[in-house]
Structures are given as structure tokens and as C-alpha cells.
Scaffold this motif. Structure first.
Motif, short mmCIF file in Angstrom:
data_model
loop_
_atom_site.label_atom_id
_atom_site.label_comp_id
_atom_site.label_asym_id
_atom_site.label_seq_id
_atom_site.Cartn_x
_atom_site.Cartn_y
_atom_site.Cartn_z
N ALA A 141 -6.49 2.67 -0.49
CA ALA A 141 -6.65 1.88 0.56
C ALA A 141 -6.33 2.62 1.82
O ALA A 141 -6.78 2.26 2.71
CB ALA A 141 -6.18 0.60 0.40
N PRO A 154 -16.11 -12.17 -2.40
CA PRO A 154 -15.25 -11.57 -2.88
C PRO A 154 -14.70 -10.20 -2.40
O PRO A 154 -15.80 -9.47 -2.43
CB PRO A 154 -15.29 -11.62 -4.40
CG PRO A 154 -16.17 -12.60 -4.69
CD PRO A 154 -17.20 -12.40 -3.29
N HIS A 155 -13.54 -9.61 -2.17
CA HIS A 155 -13.35 -8.43 -1.85
C HIS A 155 -11.93 -7.88 -2.29
O HIS A 155 -11.19 -8.65 -2.97
CB HIS A 155 -13.31 -8.29 -0.23
CG HIS A 155 -13.41 -7.02 0.37
ND1 HIS A 155 -14.79 -6.28 0.47
CD2 HIS A 155 -12.86 -6.14 0.89
CE1 HIS A 155 -14.65 -5.12 0.99
NE2 HIS A 155 -13.36 -5.00 1.43
N HIS A 156 -11.53 -6.78 -1.89
CA HIS A 156 -10.08 -6.29 -2.18
C HIS A 156 -9.32 -5.72 -0.93
O HIS A 156 -9.76 -5.00 -0.27
CB HIS A 156 -10.13 -5.20 -3.21
CG HIS A 156 -8.69 -4.61 -3.75
ND1 HIS A 156 -8.40 -3.48 -2.88
CD2 HIS A 156 -7.42 -5.25 -4.25
CE1 HIS A 156 -6.95 -3.46 -3.21
NE2 HIS A 156 -6.64 -4.41 -3.82
N GLY A 161 -7.36 -13.46 2.86
CA GLY A 161 -6.97 -13.73 1.59
C GLY A 161 -5.59 -14.54 1.41
O GLY A 161 -4.98 -14.86 2.52
N HIS A 176 -0.28 -11.72 -0.78
CA HIS A 176 0.17 -11.06 -1.98
C HIS A 176 1.61 -11.34 -2.48
O HIS A 176 2.57 -11.04 -1.37
CB HIS A 176 -0.05 -9.71 -2.14
CG HIS A 176 0.05 -9.03 -3.62
ND1 HIS A 176 1.10 -8.81 -4.43
CD2 HIS A 176 -1.13 -8.51 -4.13
CE1 HIS A 176 0.53 -8.50 -5.47
NE2 HIS A 176 -0.57 -8.34 -5.51
N GLU A 192 -4.37 -11.62 -2.45
CA GLU A 192 -4.77 -11.79 -3.68
C GLU A 192 -4.83 -13.30 -3.96
O GLU A 192 -3.86 -14.14 -4.22
CB GLU A 192 -3.99 -11.21 -4.72
CG GLU A 192 -4.35 -11.35 -6.11
CD GLU A 192 -5.73 -10.69 -6.40
OE1 GLU A 192 -5.95 -9.73 -5.76
OE2 GLU A 192 -6.58 -11.37 -7.10
N PRO A 193 -5.91 -13.80 -4.02
CA PRO A 193 -7.26 -13.04 -3.88
C PRO A 193 -7.63 -12.82 -2.53
O PRO A 193 -7.16 -13.31 -1.76
CB PRO A 193 -8.34 -14.33 -4.49
CG PRO A 193 -7.65 -15.40 -4.51
CD PRO A 193 -6.17 -15.36 -4.49
N SER A 194 -8.76 -11.88 -2.30
CA SER A 194 -9.25 -11.56 -0.98
C SER A 194 -10.78 -11.71 -0.84
O SER A 194 -11.44 -11.94 -1.89
CB SER A 194 -9.01 -9.82 -0.90
OG SER A 194 -7.67 -9.58 -1.10
N THR A 253 0.76 -1.30 0.03
CA THR A 253 0.05 0.08 -0.10
C THR A 253 0.92 1.22 0.03
O THR A 253 1.08 1.89 0.99
CB THR A 253 -1.00 0.04 1.18
OG1 THR A 253 -1.39 -1.38 1.24
CG2 THR A 253 -1.99 1.07 1.09
N PRO A 310 -5.15 -4.60 -0.24
CA PRO A 310 -3.78 -4.70 -1.19
C PRO A 310 -2.80 -5.75 -0.99
O PRO A 310 -2.01 -6.00 -1.73
CB PRO A 310 -3.28 -3.24 -0.81
CG PRO A 310 -4.27 -2.50 -0.06
CD PRO A 310 -5.33 -3.69 0.63
#
Ligand code: DAH
Length: 340
Positions: free
Chosen positions: A152, A247-249, A286, A289, A254-256, A146, A251
Motif C-alpha cells: 500500500a 468494498p475496498h481495502h 472503514g 483496524h 477493516e472492513p473498508s 502499513t 490497511p
């Protein structure tokens, strides 16, 4: 001579009456019977008594000596007994008296739930780790994929000490600190305080608690994340509990996903606790990343991991049916006592 003996007897009697301490009784013994004592002096002067009176006089003197020894001995015994009595009175202990009850405090509901969460994860082989609340921007944002200017950051506005130092807005900081220090396999949870510049209301506070989870090893998949969270939720909320991944996001994953549990009050039918939804959101999660792993010197081609972060207050409030978060921080003993 006779008068002298009588006078001595009377004097001793008065003096004994006036005595208050056992040392004074001993002093009286010395005064009359000691080497230089009054009676001893009288015995020495017997030589000046005419020979025919001597036996009678000697008898009187001896009688007086026996008398003095007797009364002094008796007085000493009396004082010893009185002293003992006094001591016994002073040291008297009533073993039947009711004990002084000291009130024992109870755990604050946040501490109690934190401990419960820790115990569940310890049971699954996790370690408990800690991280600082005053934190570098690097650990709170940058190392979590981030960078400055990332949108975010807006949702996690916090309190800044200076450009580089802040009060952490999430326990995700501990992911980075753990991965910098330890090689995989990693399996940790980290509860603690976090801060955000939010106005106080029934569901917001500028300080609250989260618990972070992180697992990194070879071959970790989303299936491991689901299995772990499912066991966790069933242990905490009951065997019938179901999980829902939306499903969400984030930073740093991934995936979140955002994860809900089926309402433990109505079982999913819809009630006031779940606000008629049947589901209660409890955490974000998640797969770690690749950028985050790489930044900590862990090769994402070799290792993978999952992470999750949950809000402890939310769980406390749902679990105990508390509708206003402020109750948790007011330290009103009438409120806290209910949690024993
Ligand atoms: N740190 C996130 C927050 O405060 C919660 C979170 C989401 C933590 C996903 C995670 C995660 O570890 O994988 O909103």
C-alpha cells in the motif's frame, strides 16, 4: 520734534507692511511702545521742550501713541484671521467626496469548501484538529498498519526528508496523533495539505488537500459510519443524495469501503460530471483496524471506531464544474474572482 514724530509714523508704516509673522508685529510694538521703545523715549525727552510748547507737543505724542496702538492691534487681528483661514484651508475635508474603495479578497474555492465541510461536521459535534505536514514515517505509514515493504506504500509515494521524515501523503496521520493524545470518546475531523510524488496533470498534483474524520467510542458500528456520512452528503449535495459503499481495502480499516454519492447534477441518470456513471466517488472509509487502536493504547475489545478520508479538490471540482485541477493552483485572478 514734529518731524521726528512724522518720521516715526512713516517708518512704522513701512515696517508693518513688511511684516510676515505675528511675532514680528509684537516685536514692532515693543520697538515703539515698550519701556525702552522709541516713542517712550520721546515722551521722556519732553522735559527739554519749552514749557509753552509742551501741551501741544504732548497732544501730538499721545495721538501718535494711540495711532501706533491702533495700527498694531489691527495688524495683529488681521494676521490672526489670515492664520485661521490658512488652517481651515489646510484642514479642509470634503465629506461628500466618494470613499476610497479598498478591494476585499474572497475565499479561495478550496478554502471555501474546507470551511463548508468543517461547518457540517461541527454541526454534528466534531472537533477540528490539526497535524504537521512534515511528518514521521511512523505516523504516515507504520502506525497506520502499513509497515515497511507493505504494498500500500507504493500508491502513496511521497517526498522524503530522510529515512524517517517525509511530507505526509494522507491526513490519516492525524488519527494516530489524536488517539495518542486523547482518550475516547473521540470525534474529530482534520483538513490539511498532503503530498505525493505525482506528475502534474488535470487530475493530479504533488500537493493537494484532504479531510480526515475519526470517531472512537464504545459500541461504534458501521451503522454509525453510514449515518454520519449520509447526513454529511445530504447536507453538502442536497437532500436527494444517495450513498453507495463499495468494498475496498485500506490497511488501517477493516472492513473498508470506497464511498460514492449519487451525481448531484443528473441525480444518477449519467452526465458529463459523473462521466455517465451516475455516481461520484468522494471518499474512503472503514472501521478502524484493531492493530491501529492497539498501537495507540486503546483496547479494541472495549472500543471501536470508524474513520474516513476525503479529497477536497475532488469535491471542489465536482461542485463547481472545474475540469482541470491546475486552475486551483495558478492563482489567476480571473478564475478566482468567480468564487467571490
Ligand atoms: N488515507 C486514505 C487515502 O489517502 C483515505 C482514507 C481511507 C482515509 C479510509 C481513512 C479511511 O480514514 O478510513 O487514500
Amino acid at each position: 520734534m514734529k518731524e521726528k514724530l512724522q518720521a516715526m509714523r512713516d517708518a512704522l508704516e513701512r515696517e508693518l507692511d513688511a511684516v510676515r509673522a505675528s511675532e514680528d508685529v509684537e516685536a514692532l510694538r515693543v520697538k515703539y511702545l515698550g519701556k525702552k521703545g522709541e516713542l517712550t523715549g520721546l515722551l521722556r525727552s519732553m522735559g527739554s521742550v519749552p514749557a509753552e510748547e509742551r501741551p501741544a507737543m504732548g497732544k501730538l505724542v499721545n495721538e501718535l501713541r494711540e495711532h501706533i496702538e491702533g495700527v498694531i492691534g489691527a495688524k495683529k487681528e488681521l494676521m490672526r484671521a489670515a492664520g485661521m483661514q490658512l488652517k481651515l484651508e489646510k484642514e479642509r475635508l470634503d465629506v461628500t467626496a466618494p470613499a476610497v474603495v479598498r478591494p476585499i479578497g474572497g475565499r479561495h474555492p478550496i478554502a471555501a469548501v474546507t470551511k463548508e465541510l468543517e461547518d457540517i461536521f461541527i454541526g454534528m459535534g466534531f472537533d477540528i484538529v490539526d497535524g504537521p505536514e512534515v511528518e514521521y514515517d511512523y505516523y504516515n505509514f507504520e502506525a497506520l498498519n502499513t509497515p515497511p515493504g507493505h504494498p500500500a506504500r507504493d500508491a502513496q509515494d511521497t517526498f522524503y526528508v530522510n529515512d524517517k521524515v517525509l511530507l505526509r501523503s494522507q491526513t490519516s496521520t492525524v488519527q494516530i496523533r489524536t488517539m495518542e493524545k486523547t482518550k475516547p470518546p473521540i470525534r474529530v475531523v482534520s483538513p490539511g495539505r498532503v503530498y505525493r510524488s505525482d506528475a502534474v496533470d488535470a487530475t493530479h498534483s504533488p500537493m493537494f488537500h484532504q479531510m480526515e474524520g475519526l470517531v472512537v467510542d464504545k459500541g461504534i458500528t458501521m451503522g454509525d459510519l453510514k449515518g454520519t456520512l449520509e447526513l454529511f452528503a445530504k447536507t453538502l449535495f442536497g437532500e436527494e443524495t444517495k450513498l453507495r459503499f463499495r468494498p475496498h481495502h485500506f490497511p488501517f480499516t477493516e472492513p473498508s469501503a470506497e464511498v460514492d454519492v449519487s451525481c448531484f447534477v443528473c441525480g444518477g441518470k449519467g452526465c458529463s460530471v459523473c462521466k455517465k456513471e451516475g455516481w461520484i466517488e468522494i471518499l474512503g472509509a472503514g472501521m478502524v483496524h484493531p492493530n491501529v487502536l492497539r498501537g495507540c493504547g486503546i483496547d479494541p475489545e472495549v472500543y471501536s471506531g470508524f474513520a474516513f478520508g476525503l479529497g477536497i479538490e475532488r469535491i471542489v471540482m465536482k461542485k463547481y464544474g472545474i475540469s482541470d485541477m491546475r486552475l486551483l493552483y495558478e492563482n489567476d485572478i480571473r478564475f478566482l474572482r468567480q468564487f467571490g
